[in-house]
Design a protein around this motif. Sequence first.
Motif, PDB file in Angstrom:
ATOM      1  N   GLU A  13      17.100 -82.031  -1.078  1.00 49.20           N
ATOM      2  CA  GLU A  13      15.965 -82.938  -0.916  1.00 49.20           C
ATOM      3  C   GLU A  13      14.947 -82.750  -2.036  1.00 49.20           C
ATOM      4  OE1 GLU A  13      14.246 -82.428   2.934  1.00 49.20           O
ATOM      5  OE2 GLU A  13      15.602 -83.883   3.866  1.00 49.20           O
ATOM      6  N   VAL A  14      14.682 -81.486  -2.359  1.00 47.22           N
ATOM      7  CA  VAL A  14      13.731 -81.189  -3.442  1.00 47.22           C
ATOM      8  C   VAL A  14      14.234 -81.773  -4.754  1.00 47.22           C
ATOM      9  CG1 VAL A  14      12.822 -79.337  -4.903  1.00 47.22           C
ATOM     10  CG2 VAL A  14      12.682 -79.145  -2.419  1.00 47.22           C
ATOM     11  N   LEU A  15      15.505 -81.581  -5.055  1.00 42.84           N
ATOM     12  CA  LEU A  15      16.035 -82.057  -6.328  1.00 42.84           C
ATOM     13  C   LEU A  15      16.153 -83.574  -6.383  1.00 42.84           C
ATOM     14  CD1 LEU A  15      18.709 -79.347  -7.151  1.00 42.84           C
ATOM     15  CD2 LEU A  15      16.391 -79.595  -8.013  1.00 42.84           C
ATOM     16  N   GLN A  16      16.480 -84.188  -5.256  1.00 36.29           N
ATOM     17  CA  GLN A  16      16.513 -85.644  -5.218  1.00 36.29           C
ATOM     18  C   GLN A  16      15.130 -86.212  -5.509  1.00 36.29           C
ATOM     19  OE1 GLN A  16      18.215 -86.893  -1.469  1.00 36.29           O
ATOM     20  NE2 GLN A  16      20.126 -85.781  -1.843  1.00 36.29           N
ATOM     21  N   ARG A  56      11.189 -88.753  -9.003  1.00 37.17           N
ATOM     22  CA  ARG A  56       9.856 -88.786  -9.602  1.00 37.17           C
ATOM     23  C   ARG A  56       9.928 -88.936 -11.111  1.00 37.17           C
ATOM     24  NH1 ARG A  56       5.586 -84.731  -6.543  1.00 37.17           N
ATOM     25  NH2 ARG A  56       5.973 -85.476  -4.423  1.00 37.17           N
ATOM     26  N   ILE A  57      10.860 -88.209 -11.714  1.00 32.84           N
ATOM     27  CA  ILE A  57      11.006 -88.308 -13.173  1.00 32.84           C
ATOM     28  C   ILE A  57      11.369 -89.740 -13.562  1.00 32.84           C
ATOM     29  CG2 ILE A  57      12.354 -87.556 -15.169  1.00 32.84           C
ATOM     30  CD1 ILE A  57      12.683 -84.847 -13.788  1.00 32.84           C
ATOM     31  N   TRP A  58      12.263 -90.349 -12.789  1.00 36.75           N
ATOM     32  CA  TRP A  58      12.682 -91.718 -13.107  1.00 36.75           C
ATOM     33  C   TRP A  58      11.527 -92.696 -12.943  1.00 36.75           C
ATOM     34  CZ3 TRP A  58      16.081 -94.195 -15.770  1.00 36.75           C
ATOM     35  CH2 TRP A  58      16.278 -95.571 -15.543  1.00 36.75           C
ATOM     36  N   ASN A  85      12.972 -78.000 -18.773  1.00 36.46           N
ATOM     37  CA  ASN A  85      11.692 -77.393 -18.414  1.00 36.46           C
ATOM     38  C   ASN A  85      10.810 -78.363 -17.633  1.00 36.46           C
ATOM     39  OD1 ASN A  85      12.412 -75.031 -19.661  1.00 36.46           O
ATOM     40  ND2 ASN A  85      11.244 -75.402 -21.523  1.00 36.46           N
ATOM     41  N   TYR A  86      10.853 -79.618 -18.036  1.00 35.02           N
ATOM     42  CA  TYR A  86      10.064 -80.661 -17.363  1.00 35.02           C
ATOM     43  C   TYR A  86      10.531 -80.817 -15.909  1.00 35.02           C
ATOM     44  CZ  TYR A  86       8.052 -85.357 -16.636  1.00 35.02           C
ATOM     45  OH  TYR A  86       7.358 -86.443 -16.154  1.00 35.02           O
TER      46      TYR A  86
END
Length: 204
Positions: A59-62, A67-69, A83-84
């Motif tokens: 869930e955290v990684l999804q 968010r990055i997208w 790192n980002y």
Amino acid sequence: MASSHFSQYHRVPLSNEHLLVQAAADGDQDAYAQLYTWYYPNLQVAVNFITQDRHETDEVLQETFLRIWKIREKLLLVKSFENYAFRIARNLVFDLLRRKKVHLRAMEALEQRASAADMPDALEYKELHDTALRAINGLDKQKRDIFLLRTEEGLSFEEIAARFGIAVVTVKKHYYAAFHTLKSVLEQHGGPVAILFLLWLNGK
């Protein structure tokens, strides 16, 4: 050794990462999928080291990659995609732990796994922890202050820049220099980079 287990996930940057990041920033989903596929395993190890829960880790990684997208235009300013993504995942783990109030559970999980061959034992962890603290304290004052404001108090780069009266790019330069110094010190002592999560979790 602890580092041998972690190293199988610690990949070198993609040779064409810069081009993929630029394409992803422009909305190229295929390019973003390549970044996702390459860096997901490394991030998964680091996050799962703390959550001890595969579902929570996923869930955290999804949420991290979502968010990055959503703010992909900012990728043009990113020097290291890993790192980002690591920083965003770390902040999400903080939020998760604060919501569930499981600081003690995280440490108990560490102790339970201390005897495992692929993780540092309690004594080794303490030595790594002390080594990391010495590395932080050995930074010059501005780098140390910026690093701690970012990691302990959770201030944004913009907030730190305003506090010191310097440019945001300067704040980022000092922060990443401090981060890489600490990371290098831990790796030289055979410690998994995931230890950084525990350092920030428990305060310095």
